[in-house]
Design an enzyme around this catalytic site. Structure first.
Site, PDB file in Angstrom:
ATOM      1  N   HIS A 145       0.629  -1.072   0.035  1.00 20.22           N
ATOM      2  CA  HIS A 145       0.039  -0.321  -0.062  1.00 20.22           C
ATOM      3  C   HIS A 145       0.794   1.541  -0.265  1.00 20.22           C
ATOM      4  O   HIS A 145       2.087   1.095  -0.048  1.00 20.22           O
ATOM      5  CB  HIS A 145      -0.849   0.229   1.606  1.00 20.22           C
ATOM      6  CG  HIS A 145      -0.202  -0.091   2.585  1.00 20.22           C
ATOM      7  ND1 HIS A 145       0.327   0.720   3.361  1.00 20.22           N
ATOM      8  CD2 HIS A 145      -0.510  -1.200   3.243  1.00 20.22           C
ATOM      9  CE1 HIS A 145       1.000  -0.171   4.426  1.00 20.22           C
ATOM     10  NE2 HIS A 145       0.736  -0.795   4.328  1.00 20.22           N
TER      11      HIS A 145
ATOM     12  N   HIS B  91       4.345   1.720   2.406  1.00 16.09           N
ATOM     13  CA  HIS B  91       5.230   0.634   1.543  1.00 16.09           C
ATOM     14  C   HIS B  91       6.170   1.457  -0.012  1.00 16.09           C
ATOM     15  O   HIS B  91       7.146   2.063   1.055  1.00 16.09           O
ATOM     16  CB  HIS B  91       4.446  -0.715   1.250  1.00 16.09           C
ATOM     17  CG  HIS B  91       4.418  -1.621   1.972  1.00 16.09           C
ATOM     18  ND1 HIS B  91       3.103  -2.499   1.644  1.00 16.09           N
ATOM     19  CD2 HIS B  91       5.175  -2.295   2.899  1.00 16.09           C
ATOM     20  CE1 HIS B  91       2.628  -2.738   2.692  1.00 16.09           C
ATOM     21  NE2 HIS B  91       3.777  -3.475   3.558  1.00 16.09           N
TER      22      HIS B  91
HETATM   23  P1  AMP Z   1       4.974  -5.170   6.667  1.00 13.97           P
HETATM   24  O1  AMP Z   1       4.974  -5.296   5.357  1.00 13.97           O
HETATM   25  O2  AMP Z   1       3.612  -4.901   7.192  1.00 13.97           O
HETATM   26  O3  AMP Z   1       6.346  -6.034   6.765  1.00 13.97           O
HETATM   27  O4  AMP Z   1       5.073  -3.664   6.394  1.00 13.97           O
HETATM   28  C1  AMP Z   1       7.067  -3.536   6.156  1.00 13.97           C
HETATM   29  C2  AMP Z   1       7.611  -2.518   6.148  1.00 13.97           C
HETATM   30  O5  AMP Z   1       6.283  -1.249   5.376  1.00 13.97           O
HETATM   31  C3  AMP Z   1       7.781  -1.376   7.251  1.00 13.97           C
HETATM   32  O6  AMP Z   1       8.826  -1.101   8.036  1.00 13.97           O
HETATM   33  C4  AMP Z   1       6.455  -0.915   8.570  1.00 13.97           C
HETATM   34  O7  AMP Z   1       6.756  -0.307   9.751  1.00 13.97           O
HETATM   35  C5  AMP Z   1       6.322   0.213   6.934  1.00 13.97           C
HETATM   36  N1  AMP Z   1       4.903   0.321   7.138  1.00 13.97           N
HETATM   37  C6  AMP Z   1       3.297  -0.480   6.951  1.00 13.97           C
HETATM   38  N2  AMP Z   1       2.531   0.083   6.962  1.00 13.97           N
HETATM   39  C7  AMP Z   1       3.010   1.813   7.028  1.00 13.97           C
HETATM   40  C8  AMP Z   1       2.334   2.823   7.049  1.00 13.97           C
HETATM   41  N3  AMP Z   1       1.396   3.124   7.608  1.00 13.97           N
HETATM   42  N4  AMP Z   1       3.414   3.889   6.820  1.00 13.97           N
HETATM   43  C9  AMP Z   1       4.408   3.807   6.934  1.00 13.97           C
HETATM   44  N5  AMP Z   1       5.396   2.926   7.111  1.00 13.97           N
HETATM   45  C10 AMP Z   1       4.127   1.264   6.744  1.00 13.97           C
END
Ligand code: AMP
Length: 286
Positions: free
Chosen positions: A31, A34
């Site tokens: 999204h 990311h």
């Molecule tokens: P994930 O795919 O959930 O493991 O997230 C991958 C990276 O994206 C991690 O460093 C998360 O903290 C970051 N991330 C997820 N959601 C958000 C968001 N809404 N805003 C900023 N970074 C995000």
């Protein structure tokens, strides 16, 4: 944009890159949160590498590993559009072969908050991120403030293991109504989705109280609890007001500010959100 899966392919392609490398580890189903990390990486580094891997070791047996949303073709299209150079999609067999027996564990900062609620979660996170770092060998790695404790744990691991990598923490991206973007938001039904912005609303009201001078952590936790529990579709798991670096629970917020963070269930969907409370340099409260 090149897409690779095996380690030899990754190593070969990595070697051919010249200049600095920014790395964004993800679990896919991307999204704009990311993509904001990708944008930051692109603005600070010559090359951007993104990994997509739903890491089984950070899920406990009762969590949503199998149901975790996946859509690689859509992810690839978003990353291509964002101008990523290389995407690495390792398989569980590559990351955890049958005889796998080495773990990376950060001790103190993994104990409270998410670590308290999700045993072994951070051991899985630090182990996989160490393995990703070892394979990608970036100069900078980008993480979201959305997972505030994760970012602190990764910074600790990076220091402790002497990785020559700068950890860059990027702000939380939110939907227009304030809901923090998350792959797990797709689990919410229509009613839950409509109610979910109450998390950010509650954090914002607490932040306003902080900005008006409230420094009592219990009061701020109560503000959030009161608002979140007023919504019948929520079940508050924890609300915490901690030191922003050590994550020790606070009585009074000092000059270093605080991390106000929480986990809330909507039915079986667990969402986390947080806000940093910090006196702005311009605010002159005498
Ligand atoms: P994930 O795919 O959930 O493991 O997230 C991958 C990276 O994206 C991690 O460093 C998360 O903290 C970051 N991330 C997820 N959601 C958000 C968001 N809404 N805003 C900023 N970074 C995000």
């Amino acid at each position: 944009m090149k897409i690779v899966s095996t380690l030899p392919e990754l190593w070969q392609t990595r070697q051919e890159l010249s200049g600095s490398v920014g790395f964004v580890p993800t679990m896919g189903f991307l999204h704009d949160g990311h993509i904001s990390l990708v944008r930051a990486a692109k603005s600070m580094c010559d090359n951007t590498i993104v990994s997509i891997f739903v890491n089984p070791t950070q899920f406990s047996p009762n969590e949503d590993l199998d149901a975790y949303p996946r859509d690689l073709p859509r992810d690839f299209a978003m990353l291509e559009e964002a101008g990523v150079d290389l995407v690495w999609t390792p398989t569980p067999e590559i990351m955890y072969p049958d005889d796998f027996q080495t773990w990376v564990e950060v001790i103190e900062v993994t104990k409270p908050l998410e670590g308290n609620m999700r045993p072994n979660h951070f051991r899985g996170v630090t182990t996989v991120v160490a393995k990703l770092f070892n394979a990608v060998w970036p100069q900078k790695a980008f993480f979201g403030q959305k997972d505030a404790q994760q970012a602190i744990v990764i910074q600790q691991m990076t220091r402790d293991l002497n990785y020559p990598i700068e950890i860059v923490i990027c702000p939380i991206r939110r939907e227009d109504d304030g809901l923090a973007m998350s792959s797990r938001n797709t689990y919410l039904d229509e009613h839950q989705r409509r109610a979910a912005p109450i998390l950010f609303h509650a954090l914002s009201v607490a932040k306003e109280a902080f900005e008006k001078g409230e420094r009592n952590a219990k009061e701020l936790r109560q503000i959030v609890t009161h608002i979140v529990t007023s919504e019948p579709l929520t079940q508050l798991q924890y609300i915490s007001c901690t030191h922003p670096k050590t994550l020790a629970e606070l009585d009074t917020i000092g000059p270093e500010g605080a991390l106000l963070s929480m986990a809330v269930y909507f039915g079986t969907t667990r969402l986390i959100d947080n806000i940093i409370l910090k006196e702005s340099i311009t605010s002159s409260k005498q």
